[in-house]
Motif scaffolding. Sequence first.
Motif, PDB file in Angstrom:
ATOM      1  N   GLY A 366     -72.492  28.909  27.264  1.00 36.56           N
ATOM      2  CA  GLY A 366     -72.664  29.049  25.822  1.00 36.56           C
ATOM      3  C   GLY A 366     -71.648  29.985  25.203  1.00 36.56           C
ATOM      4  O   GLY A 366     -71.115  29.715  24.115  1.00 36.56           O
ATOM      5  N   GLY A 367     -71.373  31.102  25.883  1.00 41.08           N
ATOM      6  CA  GLY A 367     -70.367  32.032  25.377  1.00 41.08           C
ATOM      7  C   GLY A 367     -68.979  31.417  25.335  1.00 41.08           C
ATOM      8  O   GLY A 367     -68.224  31.613  24.374  1.00 41.08           O
ATOM      9  N   TYR A 368     -68.643  30.661  26.384  1.00 44.30           N
ATOM     10  CA  TYR A 368     -67.336  29.991  26.408  1.00 44.30           C
ATOM     11  C   TYR A 368     -67.229  28.987  25.265  1.00 44.30           C
ATOM     12  O   TYR A 368     -66.202  28.910  24.575  1.00 44.30           O
ATOM     13  N   MET A 369     -68.279  28.218  25.053  1.00 48.19           N
ATOM     14  CA  MET A 369     -68.256  27.212  23.992  1.00 48.19           C
ATOM     15  C   MET A 369     -68.081  27.844  22.618  1.00 48.19           C
ATOM     16  O   MET A 369     -67.316  27.345  21.784  1.00 48.19           O
ATOM     17  N   SER A 370     -68.789  28.939  22.367  1.00 52.25           N
ATOM     18  CA  SER A 370     -68.697  29.592  21.065  1.00 52.25           C
ATOM     19  C   SER A 370     -67.287  30.130  20.824  1.00 52.25           C
ATOM     20  O   SER A 370     -66.694  29.907  19.754  1.00 52.25           O
ATOM     21  N   ALA A 371     -66.735  30.826  21.812  1.00 53.89           N
ATOM     22  CA  ALA A 371     -65.369  31.348  21.668  1.00 53.89           C
ATOM     23  C   ALA A 371     -64.360  30.210  21.594  1.00 53.89           C
ATOM     24  O   ALA A 371     -63.386  30.272  20.832  1.00 53.89           O
ATOM     25  N   GLY A 372     -64.582  29.153  22.380  1.00 51.30           N
ATOM     26  CA  GLY A 372     -63.682  28.006  22.341  1.00 51.30           C
ATOM     27  C   GLY A 372     -63.703  27.311  20.998  1.00 51.30           C
ATOM     28  O   GLY A 372     -62.662  26.851  20.503  1.00 51.30           O
ATOM     29  N   ALA A 373     -64.870  27.226  20.378  1.00 45.09           N
ATOM     30  CA  ALA A 373     -64.971  26.631  19.044  1.00 45.09           C
ATOM     31  C   ALA A 373     -64.181  27.436  18.027  1.00 45.09           C
ATOM     32  O   ALA A 373     -63.464  26.876  17.177  1.00 45.09           O
ATOM     33  N   ALA A 374     -64.287  28.758  18.113  1.00 42.46           N
ATOM     34  CA  ALA A 374     -63.531  29.618  17.200  1.00 42.46           C
ATOM     35  C   ALA A 374     -62.028  29.409  17.370  1.00 42.46           C
ATOM     36  O   ALA A 374     -61.274  29.323  16.387  1.00 42.46           O
ATOM     37  N   ASN A 375     -61.582  29.308  18.605  1.00 42.33           N
ATOM     38  CA  ASN A 375     -60.153  29.119  18.863  1.00 42.33           C
ATOM     39  C   ASN A 375     -59.668  27.759  18.368  1.00 42.33           C
ATOM     40  O   ASN A 375     -58.552  27.634  17.850  1.00 42.33           O
ATOM     41  N   ALA A 376     -60.483  26.730  18.529  1.00 45.72           N
ATOM     42  CA  ALA A 376     -60.093  25.395  18.069  1.00 45.72           C
ATOM     43  C   ALA A 376     -59.963  25.359  16.545  1.00 45.72           C
ATOM     44  O   ALA A 376     -59.015  24.776  16.000  1.00 45.72           O
ATOM     45  N   ILE A 377     -60.915  25.985  15.850  1.00 44.43           N
ATOM     46  CA  ILE A 377     -60.833  26.046  14.388  1.00 44.43           C
ATOM     47  C   ILE A 377     -59.606  26.850  13.965  1.00 44.43           C
ATOM     48  O   ILE A 377     -58.906  26.499  13.006  1.00 44.43           O
ATOM     49  N   ASN A 378     -59.342  27.922  14.693  1.00 43.21           N
ATOM     50  CA  ASN A 378     -58.160  28.739  14.419  1.00 43.21           C
ATOM     51  C   ASN A 378     -56.878  27.904  14.498  1.00 43.21           C
ATOM     52  O   ASN A 378     -55.964  28.054  13.679  1.00 43.21           O
ATOM     53  N   MET A 379     -56.806  27.011  15.475  1.00 42.86           N
ATOM     54  CA  MET A 379     -55.615  26.175  15.617  1.00 42.86           C
ATOM     55  C   MET A 379     -55.450  25.214  14.438  1.00 42.86           C
ATOM     56  O   MET A 379     -54.329  24.921  14.020  1.00 42.86           O
ATOM     57  N   VAL A 380     -56.567  24.719  13.910  1.00 41.14           N
ATOM     58  CA  VAL A 380     -56.492  23.824  12.753  1.00 41.14           C
ATOM     59  C   VAL A 380     -55.979  24.581  11.532  1.00 41.14           C
ATOM     60  O   VAL A 380     -55.107  24.101  10.801  1.00 41.14           O
ATOM     61  N   ILE A 381     -56.517  25.774  11.311  1.00 38.16           N
ATOM     62  CA  ILE A 381     -56.136  26.556  10.134  1.00 38.16           C
ATOM     63  C   ILE A 381     -54.697  27.052  10.233  1.00 38.16           C
ATOM     64  O   ILE A 381     -53.948  27.038   9.244  1.00 38.16           O
ATOM     65  N   ASP A 382     -54.277  27.475  11.424  1.00 38.88           N
ATOM     66  CA  ASP A 382     -52.943  28.064  11.617  1.00 38.88           C
ATOM     67  C   ASP A 382     -51.882  27.030  12.003  1.00 38.88           C
ATOM     68  O   ASP A 382     -50.806  27.398  12.464  1.00 38.88           O
ATOM     69  N   ARG A 383     -52.183  25.780  11.792  1.00 37.15           N
ATOM     70  CA  ARG A 383     -51.248  24.730  12.179  1.00 37.15           C
ATOM     71  C   ARG A 383     -49.882  24.919  11.523  1.00 37.15           C
ATOM     72  O   ARG A 383     -48.842  24.694  12.143  1.00 37.15           O
ATOM     73  N   ASP A 384     -49.866  25.371  10.269  1.00 32.93           N
ATOM     74  CA  ASP A 384     -48.600  25.496   9.542  1.00 32.93           C
ATOM     75  C   ASP A 384     -47.724  26.620  10.074  1.00 32.93           C
ATOM     76  O   ASP A 384     -46.484  26.548   9.963  1.00 32.93           O
ATOM     77  N   ILE A 385     -48.335  27.671  10.634  1.00 32.96           N
ATOM     78  CA  ILE A 385     -47.508  28.761  11.165  1.00 32.96           C
ATOM     79  C   ILE A 385     -47.257  28.612  12.660  1.00 32.96           C
ATOM     80  O   ILE A 385     -46.307  29.187  13.184  1.00 32.96           O
ATOM     81  N   ASP A 386     -48.096  27.848  13.341  1.00 37.61           N
ATOM     82  CA  ASP A 386     -47.893  27.640  14.776  1.00 37.61           C
ATOM     83  C   ASP A 386     -46.577  26.926  15.062  1.00 37.61           C
ATOM     84  O   ASP A 386     -45.964  27.125  16.108  1.00 37.61           O
ATOM     85  N   ILE A 387     -46.138  26.071  14.127  1.00 35.69           N
ATOM     86  CA  ILE A 387     -44.899  25.332  14.334  1.00 35.69           C
ATOM     87  C   ILE A 387     -43.700  26.273  14.375  1.00 35.69           C
ATOM     88  O   ILE A 387     -42.668  25.964  14.979  1.00 35.69           O
ATOM     89  N   SER A 388     -43.828  27.464  13.761  1.00 34.95           N
ATOM     90  CA  SER A 388     -42.705  28.407  13.686  1.00 34.95           C
ATOM     91  C   SER A 388     -42.598  29.306  14.907  1.00 34.95           C
ATOM     92  O   SER A 388     -41.619  30.040  15.043  1.00 34.95           O
ATOM     93  N   MET A 389     -43.603  29.269  15.774  1.00 35.57           N
ATOM     94  CA  MET A 389     -43.614  30.148  16.930  1.00 35.57           C
ATOM     95  C   MET A 389     -43.431  29.330  18.200  1.00 35.57           C
ATOM     96  O   MET A 389     -44.130  28.325  18.415  1.00 35.57           O
ATOM     97  N   LYS A 390     -42.519  29.772  19.036  1.00 37.07           N
ATOM     98  CA  LYS A 390     -42.156  29.011  20.231  1.00 37.07           C
ATOM     99  C   LYS A 390     -43.353  28.776  21.137  1.00 37.07           C
ATOM    100  O   LYS A 390     -43.558  27.674  21.649  1.00 37.07           O
ATOM    101  N   ARG A 391     -44.171  29.799  21.327  1.00 37.58           N
ATOM    102  CA  ARG A 391     -45.278  29.685  22.277  1.00 37.58           C
ATOM    103  C   ARG A 391     -46.418  28.815  21.752  1.00 37.58           C
ATOM    104  O   ARG A 391     -47.295  28.407  22.510  1.00 37.58           O
ATOM    105  N   THR A 392     -46.429  28.505  20.443  1.00 38.91           N
ATOM    106  CA  THR A 392     -47.514  27.702  19.867  1.00 38.91           C
ATOM    107  C   THR A 392     -47.046  26.379  19.275  1.00 38.91           C
ATOM    108  O   THR A 392     -47.866  25.593  18.804  1.00 38.91           O
TER     109      THR A 392
END
Length: 666
Positions: A366-392
């Motif tokens: 349950g803890g993994y799922m909750s943190a994983g959900a937060a990270n997945a949403i983070n990727m959707v929101i930060d999609r525009d800046i992730d393209i500018s960073m090599k590691r993302t």
Amino acid sequence: MKRSGFAKFVWGVLIYNLAAIAWGVYVRASNSGDGCGNNWPLCDGASVPVNGHVAKLIEASHRLSTTLVGVLAIYILVWAFLAFPKGHLVRKAAVAVMALTLVEGIFGAMLVKFHLVVYNSSGLRLVVMALHVMSTFALLGSIATTALASGGLRQIRLKGQSGVGWILGMAAFGLIILGFSGAVSALGHTLKPVDNVLGAAMDPKMFWMVRLQPLHPLIAVSVGLYLALAAGLIQHLRPDDKVKKALRWMVGIYCAQIVLGTFNIWLKAPIPMQMAHLVLADTNWISLVVVCLYALGEGIERVETRPAPENAPTAAPLRGATLVKAYIALTKPRVISLLLFTTLTSMIAAKGTWPGTWVFLAVAVGGYMSAGAANAINMVIDRDIDISMKRTSSRPTVTQAIPSRSALLFAFTLAIVSFVLLWAAANLLSAVLAFSGLVFYVVVYTMMLKRRTWQNIVIGGAAGAFPPLVGWAAVTNDLPPLALYLFAIIFVWTPVHFWALALLLKDEYAAAGVPMLPVVKGDRNTVTQIAIYSAITFVVTLVPFLLPQVGWIYAGTAIVLNVILLYHCAQLYRHTSRPMASKLFHYSMVYLAILFLMFAIDRTIVIREAPTPANKAALSVRLVPFQKVARQFSQGPIKVALCNFNFAAQGREIVWNTLPVVSEHS
């Protein structure tokens, strides 16, 4: 008939309905529901109300006020059909208003005819009240829709809304569940008022509605967290001024509702507070309806459908194991691993022993799922800046190998399953805390702070401090000061850890326009801040040792780890370079893991109980500082054994007797 004045009239009808609802609360809370006996719809039959003639006047006035609601609904329906063309949303909404007004009358009749009033505590009364809440919500929503549609509302489009439709649907479901739990709580208070709700809820002999009362505040917090998450996401996915304004109203009204609910509990639910509380709850529902009508309108950009940037790496369609790996990548498993470790070690520390395989695994998943959900949403929101960073730049949300819609659906599925699993396997408190961490990370850190201030990680880093609270609450259903200290430790440790990483990724953050501390203030200032927070971390990690539940094993480990941490900070201060920053970053992870591991070990060995006349003679020396032993000497006899240990935790005691007692002091 003309359209002019129609919207104002409908809004006035909505306000009148809220007033009628408030008076209905008074009828129920004052035990006047039997004022007219079982006579319906008139109040002209013989009856002997519990509260006498006054109850009859109150009930009769309520029936009169609700009869006027029906008259107003008829007037709205006629006016709508005369002023608006066939197929117009106003006509459809007006028909719904009329139909739901009749349904409300049917539920009112059922309450009277089946004697589901005053002191009736049957399950049927609760079912009818729950349906009554739902029909009231639907009626108020229909009236609000009628008013808005008459003023030039965008045409509503339900198809092709991607995640926004079901995000709003879940918000509606949450408010309905909250309304139902509120009905249970209010009815329980009316039928069986108690001074100490929490204490009464723990008594298995207490009335079942009273035992359910504490669920309402926790559900309220859960729904509030979800509304905050939904508001942040919809504001991002539907960038429209009317949508943003409606979302602010929705969140603001809910915050006011939480404050009013708190005072309601504190003041033991006086009738005027109950009336205001329900009216504000209904107003909150209306605000959600307004958000839905604006957010689902045609002509608003759907951000989640934006194509991948032209400079994004191309990605072939994913299938099978590759697709599974991509979804796992959305959860950022490497980032989660350390947070999950603090959760699980906190479970052992709270319990003082093994917490049980089932709950241990359930909290881990349950803890993994909750943190994983937060990270997945983070990727959707930060999609525009992730393209500018090599590691993302190769993240599946950037390349759209996993579309934003699918990523959001995946994230919300994880969040829901996590909440249900933690609630079922542990308790509601642990589920709420895990969801709180998710919302804090997405809304506070990602959406509010990350792109605005270099203090983003100082404040937003609190999201990573929730896991120990989740683990502790999962086995104790409580959050004592010791658990809060674990939160504080991670909170002050996070800037040291993350700013060391920021030094390594300074150029990438600058390219993406993210104001991390090294980008805004420079390397030297960053190192100074790291040193300051390292010193604060040193102090905060020793605070738990001041409590009687922590011994030398933890304290000694904390001192050694902090000395090494300060050494790495000093090296970085002397030679501000990438290799030194890398060493500090990697050591900070080892630091936290060992600290929490040794804290758990310490707690399994050093668990005390306050001396009482019943246990003074049997109180054994544990591995504690000399000063604490001396303090215990003055309180009563203490037996000292070479290998004679008593371990007590959560009401359980394990005793090993391998050698006889060698001395006794009084």
